[in-house]
Design an enzyme around this catalytic site. Structure first.
Site, short mmCIF file in Angstrom:
data_model
loop_
_atom_site.label_atom_id
_atom_site.label_comp_id
_atom_site.label_asym_id
_atom_site.label_seq_id
_atom_site.Cartn_x
_atom_site.Cartn_y
_atom_site.Cartn_z
N CYS A 237 0.87 -1.18 0.00
CA CYS A 237 0.00 0.00 0.00
C CYS A 237 0.90 1.23 0.00
O CYS A 237 1.63 1.46 -0.94
CB CYS A 237 -0.99 -0.02 1.16
SG CYS A 237 -0.22 -0.15 2.78
N ARG A 242 -2.20 -0.83 5.50
CA ARG A 242 -3.43 -1.35 4.90
C ARG A 242 -3.17 -2.71 4.26
O ARG A 242 -4.01 -3.60 4.27
CB ARG A 242 -3.97 -0.36 3.85
CG ARG A 242 -4.51 0.91 4.44
CD ARG A 242 -4.87 1.92 3.36
NE ARG A 242 -3.69 2.54 2.75
CZ ARG A 242 -3.73 3.39 1.73
NH1 ARG A 242 -4.89 3.69 1.16
NH2 ARG A 242 -2.64 3.92 1.25
#
Lengths: 279, 142
Positions: A237, A242
């Site tokens: 990410c 994430r």
């Protein structure tokens, strides 16, 4: 159809029933670190992704010895069951879990739904910070099989192996060089790693209560984009938080064996001289 | 640089604190931030959004009879760090004149050494809030 490794997930009820279990340590890990001070699950300790888990000087995680110190201070033994939860659909809870796995603590779980669900169910939150007797924790050598470095990405491109870009569609397309609303964590170039498919992390969780989607939904989501169980997959990410959630989903909910998280992610790749980029 | 008196006091106060005290102060500020007054609850569209912040932050400024500006902020309780930082600004600037507000330099926060307590991304969001408070103040004065 149940998850491939359901033992890596517990629900809020399970946590509520294990608050006084000496073999269980509940850890809160948030995007907003002050949330813990405002109120946390009784008996839970805090691990902050930045001040606890990052190396104080270099862009890297704490060393094995520093990790041992963190675990010992939190009263964690090598046999403790560690349960993580947090805000933002457990982003940073997954990140912390990933790092515990990295240093060989495999008895780890995520509380499905995180803070969101616990609060929705009006379960107790307290301000009292618990203290546990210090332990002597001994970590294993870092498990590089779950962490990708930039050289692994070059190899991944060369061998045309699958990569999942879990950022928002506009970050993937290169319209934004940062996460919407996080302009400061930018990169000098926008776009994505050549060959990576876009599957935003948020598609793996239910917006209403922050729990994970069902096996059927997750299979359709990832296999539909050609991210298959037998692939050697790398997720990334912007800074790796994430994609820790996506890594968790692929590895434990769907049972993919070879999944790595690239924590350098776009803040490394998008600033790396001579690295290929697609838009 | 001359800051409004109240803001200068807060900056000096926080500058003298340890990391732990800074965190406690931010929490106290977050918890003391008043709810958005009822009369603004349906007026989100008129409020100034702050896209630099991860959390939805809305700002509205009113001109007081005294001529000073008063800010109301709407920030969810799930984001105490943002609330705490924004509260430094409302506590330091409410009642100030438009001129005083717009002349607050974007780097006024440096002496507080907030980066030992919160990450740089938060501080950038904080600067975003200040910039949008200035715009809201201009809007309220025109």
């Amino acid at each position: 159809m149940s998850y491939a490794h359901p033992e890596y997930l517990v629900d809020t009820e399970w946590v509520a029933n294990h608050l006084n279990d000496a073999n269980v340590r509940v850890i809160e890990s948030d995007e907003d670190p002050l949330l813990y001070a405002i109120g946390h699950i009784p008996g839970a300790v805090q691990v902050d992704w930045f001040s606890t888990l990052q190396h104080p000087l270099r862009r890297d995680f704490v060393t094995k010895e520093q990790f041992e110190e963190v675990a010992s201070t939190l009263g964690i033994t090598n046999d403790t069951t560690v349960v993580f939860y947090g805000d933002k659909s457990n982003w940073f809870a997954c990140y912390a879990l990933w790092l515990f796995q990295y240093y060989g603590h495999t008895n780890v779980k995520i509380m499905n739904g995180g803070r969101t669900k616990w609060e929705q169910e009006k379960r107790p939150l307290v301000k009292e910070v618990p203290s546990y007797a210090r332990t002597t924790y001994s970590a294993k050598e870092a498990d590089k099989s779950i962490r990708a470095f930039r050289d692994d990405i070059f190899k991944q491109i060369e061998t045309k192996r699958p990569m999942v870009d879990v950022r928002s569609p506009k970050e993937y397309s290169g319209e934004l060089t940062h996460m919407p609303n996080y302009p400061q964590e930018g990169a000098t170039r926008g776009g994505h790693i050549p060959g990576a498919v876009s599957i935003p992390w948020s598609q793996a969780v239910n917006e209403a209560d922050a729990t994970f989607k069902t096996t059927e939904e997750l299979v359709a989501l990832y296999e539909g984009k050609n991210i298959k169980p037998d692939g050697e997959i790398i997720a990334y990410c912007r800074i790796g938080e994430r994609s820790s959630l996506t890594w968790f989903v692929l590895k434990y909910l769907l049972g993919y064996e070879k999944v790595k998280n690239y924590d350098g992610s776009w803040t490394e790749w998008g600033n790396l001289v001579d690295a290929p980029i697609e838009k | 640089m001359t800051l409004p008196t109240k803001l200068q006091e807060i900056v000096d106060d926080i500058a003298s604190m340890s990391r732990e005290e800074k965190l406690e102060t931010l929490i106290a500020y977050a918890e003391s931030m008043p709810d958005l007054p009822e009369r603004f609850k349906d007026e989100r569209s008129k409020m100034e959004p702050v896209p630099e912040c991860m959390t939805p932050v809305f700002i509205i400024a009113e001109k007081l009879e005294s001529g000073g500006i008063f800010f109301h902020l709407d920030i969810p309780p799930q984001s105490p760090t943002v609330r705490g930082l924004a509260s430094i600004l409302t506590n330091g600037l409410n009642g100030c004149s438009l001129e005083e507000i717009i002349s607050v330099p974007a780097d006024f926060y440096i002496p507080m050494n907030l980066q030992e307590a919160v990450s740089q991304q938060r501080i950038n969001g904080f600067i975003g809030v200040l910039a949008h408070m200035k715009q809201a103040a201009v809007k309220a004065s025109s």
